[in-house]
Design a protein around this motif. Structure first.
Motif, PDB file in Angstrom:
ATOM      1  N   ALA A 161       0.879  -1.181   0.000  1.00 28.65           N
ATOM      2  CA  ALA A 161       0.000   0.000   0.000  1.00 28.65           C
ATOM      3  C   ALA A 161       0.915   1.229   0.000  1.00 28.65           C
ATOM      4  O   ALA A 161       1.706   1.424   0.926  1.00 28.65           O
ATOM      5  N   THR A 162       0.821   2.025  -1.079  1.00 31.41           N
ATOM      6  CA  THR A 162       1.872   3.041  -1.315  1.00 31.41           C
ATOM      7  C   THR A 162       1.305   4.459  -1.233  1.00 31.41           C
ATOM      8  O   THR A 162       0.616   4.921  -2.144  1.00 31.41           O
ATOM      9  N   GLY A 163       1.602   5.142  -0.133  1.00 34.90           N
ATOM     10  CA  GLY A 163       1.074   6.494   0.097  1.00 34.90           C
ATOM     11  C   GLY A 163       1.733   7.542  -0.771  1.00 34.90           C
ATOM     12  O   GLY A 163       2.852   7.363  -1.250  1.00 34.90           O
ATOM     13  N   SER A 164       1.013   8.646  -0.937  1.00 37.57           N
ATOM     14  CA  SER A 164       1.443   9.784  -1.756  1.00 37.57           C
ATOM     15  C   SER A 164       1.489   9.387  -3.229  1.00 37.57           C
ATOM     16  O   SER A 164       0.799   8.463  -3.654  1.00 37.57           O
ATOM     17  N   THR A 165       2.304  10.112  -4.008  1.00 41.18           N
ATOM     18  CA  THR A 165       2.344   9.873  -5.457  1.00 41.18           C
ATOM     19  C   THR A 165       3.802   9.777  -5.919  1.00 41.18           C
ATOM     20  O   THR A 165       4.680  10.427  -5.329  1.00 41.18           O
ATOM     21  N   ILE A 177       9.767   0.346  -3.981  1.00 42.89           N
ATOM     22  CA  ILE A 177       8.423  -0.076  -4.416  1.00 42.89           C
ATOM     23  C   ILE A 177       8.505  -0.888  -5.714  1.00 42.89           C
ATOM     24  O   ILE A 177       7.870  -1.947  -5.848  1.00 42.89           O
ATOM     25  N   ASN A 178       9.349  -0.418  -6.651  1.00 45.97           N
ATOM     26  CA  ASN A 178       9.470  -1.174  -7.914  1.00 45.97           C
ATOM     27  C   ASN A 178      10.035  -2.577  -7.690  1.00 45.97           C
ATOM     28  O   ASN A 178       9.605  -3.537  -8.339  1.00 45.97           O
ATOM     29  N   SER A 179      10.960  -2.682  -6.728  1.00 39.63           N
ATOM     30  CA  SER A 179      11.531  -4.023  -6.459  1.00 39.63           C
ATOM     31  C   SER A 179      10.445  -4.963  -5.919  1.00 39.63           C
ATOM     32  O   SER A 179      10.446  -6.169  -6.185  1.00 39.63           O
ATOM     33  N   GLY A 184       6.419  -9.537  -7.300  1.00 39.97           N
ATOM     34  CA  GLY A 184       5.052 -10.064  -7.395  1.00 39.97           C
ATOM     35  C   GLY A 184       4.073  -9.518  -6.382  1.00 39.97           C
ATOM     36  O   GLY A 184       2.966 -10.060  -6.231  1.00 39.97           O
ATOM     37  N   TYR A 185       4.453  -8.423  -5.660  1.00 44.59           N
ATOM     38  CA  TYR A 185       3.494  -7.855  -4.693  1.00 44.59           C
ATOM     39  C   TYR A 185       2.322  -7.210  -5.434  1.00 44.59           C
ATOM     40  O   TYR A 185       2.497  -6.665  -6.537  1.00 44.59           O
ATOM     41  N   TYR A 186       1.150  -7.257  -4.795  1.00 45.19           N
ATOM     42  CA  TYR A 186      -0.049  -6.640  -5.360  1.00 45.19           C
ATOM     43  C   TYR A 186      -0.288  -5.278  -4.709  1.00 45.19           C
ATOM     44  O   TYR A 186      -0.232  -5.155  -3.477  1.00 45.19           O
TER      45      TYR A 186
END
Ligand code: P6P
Length: 281
Positions: A161-165, A177-179, A184-186
């Motif tokens: 779950a990725t806050g901000s932009t 986050i890209n790693s 395979g994370y959703y």
């Protein structure tokens, strides 16, 4: 402490009614961090303050929606910091929202938090209580909050779950986050801290991140009302909560509305965060 949990249950039943019937329009006011208050925010805050005022063991409270601490009972034992309806603007698009409570002794600091409660107002109303090293899930039906189960995190999860932009993320955060996507994370992110963190807890693990960003170098989420309560829940569920360098419950609070970068997750995901962030401020 039990009387505080009962008070939160009562306030939550009243807040559920306000959400279903209430006016979701903006008010004329701003809160202490400059957010325009919705009538729902104010209505929820009034409900909670009224209910807490009937609990003798509560010494003082502080709300995300109010500038100052409200003193209730000089002989009270507990201090409560709460966000009455976090993510309230999501009600307009019929997404889940929630209330968050941090219960402290002696002072409003991370090392003084002794319990936390959050309530998710979604397709079902659920309450999670983190207290005495356990995290317990309750669900509202037949007019009562009924115990469902204890919540435990796995060593590793599947959700991020990725806050901000991305535009405001530091480069090393983008790499982190890209790693995770490569592994395979959703992505599971609604913009509501309570349902987003609740989902990761109930699905067994993953990572919720709201880093320091170019527009909010000290993070967006508030220490006393949001970060510390969820940090306690994640730690009691077998996970961790860090600011990129250390436990968030060890960081210093200088003002009741202070924010902090925050990462909540299973042990494996937090290890990834600390590895990436160790070479950055
Ligand atoms: P962003 C809602 O406004 C909130 O305070 C939290 O509930 C949520 O996690 C965060 O802000 C979302 O912020 O910048 O990702 O939209």
């Amino acid at each position: 402490m039990q009387e505080i949990f009962e008070a939160i249950k009562e306030a939550s039943k009243q807040i559920q009614d306000v959400i279903e019937l209430g006016d979701t329009a903006k008010s004329e006011n701003e809160n202490s961090t400059g957010d325009t208050q919705l009538k729902l925010d104010i209505a929820s805050d009034v409900i909670i303050e009224k209910v807490f005022a009937t609990v003798p063991s509560i010494k003082a409270i502080v709300s995300e929606e109010q500038e100052e601490i409200v003193h209730l009972n000089d002989k009270g034992e507990y201090l409560i910091a709460y966000d009455p309806l976090d993510g309230s603007s999501l009600v307009d698009v019929n997404l889940s929202v929630g209330s968050i409570y941090g219960i402290y002794k002696n002072d409003f600091t991370g090392d003084n938090i002794i319990a936390s409660v959050y309530v998710v107002f979604g397709p079902r109303v659920e309450m999670v209580v983190a207290y005495k090293n356990s995290v317990k899930l309750y669900r509202l039906f037949d007019g009562e909050f009924n115990y469902i189960k204890d919540i435990k995190l796995e060593e590793k999860g599947k959700l991020t779950a990725t806050g901000s932009t991305q535009m405001c993320w530091p480069e090393h955060h983008k790499e982190l986050i890209n790693s995770m996507y490569k592994d395979g994370y959703y992505l599971r992110y609604s913009g509501g801290m309570v349902p987003d963190l609740h989902q990761i807890l109930l699905k067994g693990g993953g990572l919720f991140s709201y880093p320091g960003t170019t527009d909010k170098p000290k993070g967006k989420l508030r220490q006393l009302f949001e970060v510390f309560p969820f940090a306690l829940a994640y730690e009691y569920a077998g996970g961790q909560a860090v600011n990129g360098k250390s436990r968030v419950l060890e960081i210093e609070t200088t003002h009741i509305h202070d924010t902090s970068p925050c990462f909540f997750g299973s042990k494996d995901e937090i290890k990834r965060v600390l590895e990436v962030y160790k070479d950055h401020v």
